[in-house]
Design a protein around this motif. Sequence first.
Motif: not given
Length: 169
Positions: A130-135, A144-156, A161-169
Amino acid sequence: TARHHRKLSDETTVTVKARATRTVITCGGGGVVFGASRSCIVTVADHSAGTKSRPAGVVKLAARHGSFGPPSSCRLPATGADRCTASYHPQVHGSIAVTARFIPASSDRTHAASVGTRAIAVCATRWTVDRATGRNSNVGSCLKPFKTLAQALAVARSGDAIRLAPGSI
């Protein structure tokens, strides 16, 4: 707690009130992924003023959308542990209320029953961005979401599955 009432006939009536208890259920932080389980700890304590004593009895665990156990209840002895642990298994995702109900043992005439409730976030996926509320220092859960897709991809891992909140791409 005892209260004395004086009657006109020199008799004394004593009314005994059970000591209040407080039941607290904690199920870790960060939510639980749908299809996984979460360990929950229930603590029961004497919550009245004055000298504390250990409540003894049974704790029954329940959730509207899911199950506990095995077992779905536990015994709290008059001595020893004042807490017990059980696993929660969600059946739906979203915010789920879990409940722990303390019932005093027949031998414990000192303490009153009590109920504790806690909301658990059950995530549809393991990772959330979630780009708006994540860290990126968060754990990546729905709470407690990640801020960036890159961080999620690093641990996945493969198959996650990775859920992307609206506006997180």
